[in-house]
Design an enzyme around this catalytic site. Structure first.
Site, PDB file in Angstrom:
ATOM      1  N   GLU A   1      41.487  41.337  38.909  1.00  0.00           N
ATOM      2  CA  GLU A   1      41.721  40.563  40.122  1.00  0.00           C
ATOM      3  C   GLU A   1      40.544  39.658  40.417  1.00  0.00           C
ATOM      4  O   GLU A   1      39.391  40.110  40.431  1.00  0.00           O
ATOM      5  CB  GLU A   1      41.961  41.497  41.313  1.00  0.00           C
ATOM      6  CG  GLU A   1      43.245  42.297  41.218  1.00  0.00           C
ATOM      7  CD  GLU A   1      43.507  43.131  42.453  1.00  0.00           C
ATOM      8  OE1 GLU A   1      44.640  43.599  42.614  1.00  0.00           O
ATOM      9  OE2 GLU A   1      42.569  43.319  43.278  1.00  0.00           O
ATOM     10  N   CYS A   2      40.821  38.395  40.642  1.00  0.00           N
ATOM     11  CA  CYS A   2      39.854  37.416  41.123  1.00  0.00           C
ATOM     12  C   CYS A   2      38.625  37.364  40.215  1.00  0.00           C
ATOM     13  O   CYS A   2      38.678  36.778  39.144  1.00  0.00           O
ATOM     14  CB  CYS A   2      39.483  37.723  42.577  1.00  0.00           C
ATOM     15  SG  CYS A   2      38.865  36.273  43.467  1.00  0.00           S
ATOM     16  N   GLY A   3      37.506  37.970  40.596  1.00  0.00           N
ATOM     17  CA  GLY A   3      36.347  37.960  39.730  1.00  0.00           C
ATOM     18  C   GLY A   3      36.633  38.566  38.376  1.00  0.00           C
ATOM     19  O   GLY A   3      36.110  38.108  37.354  1.00  0.00           O
TER      20      GLY A   3
ATOM     21  N   SER B   1      44.859  37.904  37.784  1.00  0.00           N
ATOM     22  CA  SER B   1      45.311  37.049  38.873  1.00  0.00           C
ATOM     23  C   SER B   1      44.198  36.882  39.893  1.00  0.00           C
ATOM     24  O   SER B   1      43.297  37.728  40.001  1.00  0.00           O
ATOM     25  CB  SER B   1      46.543  37.676  39.533  1.00  0.00           C
ATOM     26  OG  SER B   1      46.860  37.060  40.762  1.00  0.00           O
TER      27      SER B   1
END
Length: 439
Positions: A321-323, A414
């Site tokens: 997720e993200c990072g 994502s």
């Protein structure tokens, strides 16, 4: 459930809610009380400071992620063994997903938990004007009970007395104040405050600087009415199903604690590892790569070639997720410098100038370790990085055409931070897919 509780809210962001919360937590702990902190909204950073000051794990209360019963269940779950609950709000009291603040706002949580609200006001440059400001917030919603004020950035004891006198006709006490002192400010960066593990907040200075009517505060907290019963927040603990290695270091540490507890209850053995410092993965059947600040540690992450290769060779399900998504990409641009990353997902990540942020409800475009095609999940985004459109996107925005993320069925990456407790089937699917990897 009869638990004394208070909710710290403010007219706007930046008024000093976290600063006052840290000061209050210490004052209450010095009184010998076990105080359970909560944070309204999708926030990973403020809770690190609240945990340091309270000695207890904070939980996020969000009315977009959970319905009223779910919020009550989580509140009861987090407050076990506590003498008092202190809830830090988000943004302004009535700021939320919609313009009226009905969903995802501090006011929504205050109504659901029947929590007395203490308004934190930035009083710098303010005297009598505090009265109409507070009066407006106190009268705006009959379901939100404002019981007092805490003032931040107060110029002097005389200034505090003027504020107290201005509030007196409203019947609302000035419960405490902090002086205007740059040494009491918490350091910030582009996603908000700096994590408590990186720069220690000025807890001792806050403790000494706070002027507080502790008895009045405790009396108001004790006036909170009993809360109704609610079902358990977590399912009964299941026997071990799978070992899940999750990234946990200075670069990656954005996880909802209730989501990790859900995984454990469903049979996960959670094993932390460091993409920064470790040379190999722990023995595990699934990987979690949460959000964080990979852009601040891009060189160290890139130079840890053994870890990047270990993740590329890993054959079980991977959720990033993200990072974590940025880390799994082919590489990360920080200014004009390029740093190769894991390369499990296509595209190169670049840091932008403006944030992408907001609540998200997304529908799975194809099967992944967390979702079957067509399933909907709730989450949020808050990032400055961008990746080019994926050839195999994972999600479509519910009610729109925007697509996002990447999945090949085994890897799910994502920018959306999913809130798994809102859809526990996703957490269970991850563990079941770890038991039966695609190979």
């Amino acid at each position: 459930m009869q638990l004394p509780r208070l909710l710290l809210a403010a007219p706007h962001s930046g008024a000093g809610k976290t600063t006052l919360a840290l000061a209050l937590l210490q004052a209450l702990r010095e009184r010998g009380l076990a105080v359970q902190p909560f944070k309204v909204g999708p926030d990973y950073i403020d809770p690190t400071h609240l945990e340091l000051a309270s000695g207890r794990r904070p939980y996020n209360l969000d009315g977009f992620f959970l319905d009223g019963e779910g919020l009550l269940s989580l509140f009861r779950h987090g407050a076990r063994g506590a003498d008092l609950a202190l809830i830090e709000g988000v943004m302004g009291l009535f700021d939320g997903k919609d313009p009226q603040g009905r969903v995802g706002s501090t006011a929504q949580v205050a109504r659901l938990l029947q929590a007395p609200v203490v308004l934190v006001v930035d009083a710098g440059g303010m005297a009598g004007s505090i009265a109409p400001l507070v009066q407006g917030f106190a009268r705006f919603d009959p379901g939100v009970r404002v019981v007092g004020v805490l003032a931040n950035r107060v110029g002097s004891a005389r200034h505090a007395e003027i504020l107290r006198e201005a509030l007196a006709p409203l019947g609302l006490p000035l419960l405490g104040w902090l002086p205007l002192d740059p040494g009491l400010e918490l350091p910030e960066r582009h996603l908000g405050l700096v994590l408590a593990g990186e720069v220690r907040p000025p807890l001792e200075a806050l403790r000494k600087a706070l002027r507080l009517d502790l008895e009045g505060l405790l009396r108001l907290a004790g006036e909170a009415p009993p809360l109704p019963e609610a079902p358990p927040f977590l399912p009964e603990r299941h026997p071990p199903r799978a070992r899940v290695a999750y990234a946990w270091d200075r670069a990656f540490r954005f996880y909802y604690p209730e989501a990790l507890e859900l995984l454990e209850a469903l049979g996960a053995e959670l094993i932390p590892f460091s993409p920064l410092a470790d040379g190999a993965l722990p023995q595990a059947e699934a990987l979690l790569l949460g959000g964080g600040y990979p852009e601040l540690f891009a060189r160290e992450l890139s130079e840890n070639t053994p870890m990047r290769e270990a993740i590329r060779r890993f054959r079980g399900p991977v959720v990033a997720e993200c990072g974590g998504y940025m880390y799994l990409s082919r590489g990360l641009w920080v200014g004009e410098a390029f740093f190769p990353m894991v390369g499990l997902v296509p595209g190169e990540a670049r840091m932008g100038e403006r944030p992408v942020l907001g609540y998200r409800e997304v529908e799975a475009l194809r099967d992944s370790p967390l979702a079957q095609r067509g399933e909907a999940f709730k989450g949020h985004e808050f990032h400055y990085a961008h990746l080019p459109p994926s050839p195999s996107p994972a999600w479509r925005r519910v009610g729109g055409e925007e697509v996002e993320g990447y999945t090949d069925g085994r890897v799910l990456a994502s920018f959306v931070h999913l809130y798994l407790p809102a859809r526990p089937q996703g957490a269970l699917r991850l563990l079941l897919s770890a038991q039966n990897p695609l190979g």
